[in-house]
Design an enzyme around this catalytic site. Sequence first.
Site, PDB file in Angstrom:
ATOM      1  N   HIS A 118       0.813  -1.212   0.000  1.00  0.00           N
ATOM      2  CA  HIS A 118       0.000   0.000   0.000  1.00  0.00           C
ATOM      3  C   HIS A 118       0.852   1.271   0.000  1.00  0.00           C
ATOM      4  O   HIS A 118       1.911   1.334   0.613  1.00  0.00           O
ATOM      5  CB  HIS A 118      -0.936   0.016   1.209  1.00  0.00           C
ATOM      6  CG  HIS A 118      -0.211  -0.044   2.524  1.00  0.00           C
ATOM      7  ND1 HIS A 118       0.219   1.079   3.192  1.00  0.00           N
ATOM      8  CD2 HIS A 118       0.169  -1.092   3.279  1.00  0.00           C
ATOM      9  CE1 HIS A 118       0.821   0.728   4.315  1.00  0.00           C
ATOM     10  NE2 HIS A 118       0.810  -0.588   4.392  1.00  0.00           N
ATOM     11  N   ASP A 119       0.394   2.256  -0.751  1.00  0.00           N
ATOM     12  CA  ASP A 119       0.948   3.604  -0.757  1.00  0.00           C
ATOM     13  C   ASP A 119       2.348   3.696  -1.346  1.00  0.00           C
ATOM     14  O   ASP A 119       3.031   4.709  -1.176  1.00  0.00           O
ATOM     15  CB  ASP A 119       0.954   4.218   0.658  1.00  0.00           C
ATOM     16  CG  ASP A 119      -0.436   4.289   1.257  1.00  0.00           C
ATOM     17  OD1 ASP A 119      -1.251   5.079   0.753  1.00  0.00           O
ATOM     18  OD2 ASP A 119      -0.725   3.538   2.200  1.00  0.00           O
ATOM     19  N   GLY A 136       5.068  -1.043   2.754  1.00  0.00           N
ATOM     20  CA  GLY A 136       4.252   0.129   2.486  1.00  0.00           C
ATOM     21  C   GLY A 136       5.048   1.421   2.407  1.00  0.00           C
ATOM     22  O   GLY A 136       6.109   1.566   3.015  1.00  0.00           O
TER      23      GLY A 136
END
Length: 264
Positions: A118-119, A136
């Site tokens: 994520h991200d 992440g």
Amino acid sequence: MIHPHTYIHPNARLAENVKVDPFSVIHQDVEIGEGTWIGSNVTIMEGVRIGKNCRIFPGAVLGGVPQDLKYKGEKTMVEIGDNTTIREFVTINRGTSDRWKTKVGDNCLIMAYTHIAHDCIIGNNCIMSNSVQLAGHVVLGDWAWIAGVCAVHQFVKIGQHSYIGGGSLVSKDVPPFIKAVRSPLSYGGVNSVGLKRRGFDLEKINHIADIYRIIYNKGLNTSQAMEYIEEELQATDERDDILAFIRDSGRGIIKRYAGGGDED
């Protein structure tokens, strides 16, 4: 172009010449650009945007929910640029409320079994070899290359035109234009081969090497080296990119290899 043994949600938006092979599943709120091929047994989940002329190989899963306990179901995305290839069994999770998206740029090659959490923000023309694992919030600059079976700690930044040797554990930021090798991961000289391939002339490569000799081989701490570079070396885009990267580093940059000398 759409095989009958697929499931495509009625709200998904596919350009007319997208090709989807059998047994793939495309969820709602997905957009896929012209000329893209989706191989068999691919799962594309809600919130994914895929650009033009991409190739998604069998077994990939794009847009899975973040593996982050702080994620509360907020509406986030995965964005894939144009002309990017995603090989077998790659997983790319969508963002959280930190950045709201996970992004892979144009002309990237993401090889088999890679995970992008994520991200993460991946620049253009990046390569990740087999089984690279990004935690992440990782950021890769344009033209970065991570060799196989590397693991990258969360929030690490990897600079443009850098190269990371296979099997590395990356827990510190990797400045632009360099090779990062050995264990623990250390400065291994300027990525001169990669820079030559991308049109950097010898004068520019030598200028970059001079900057890193000051940072890693002059016996100065990082602050002293940066001050010396600003005062003594000609201002160039490369110099300013290196200094800006180091100033913005949240985790600190990798160090010089303790047992080696100047490897430029």
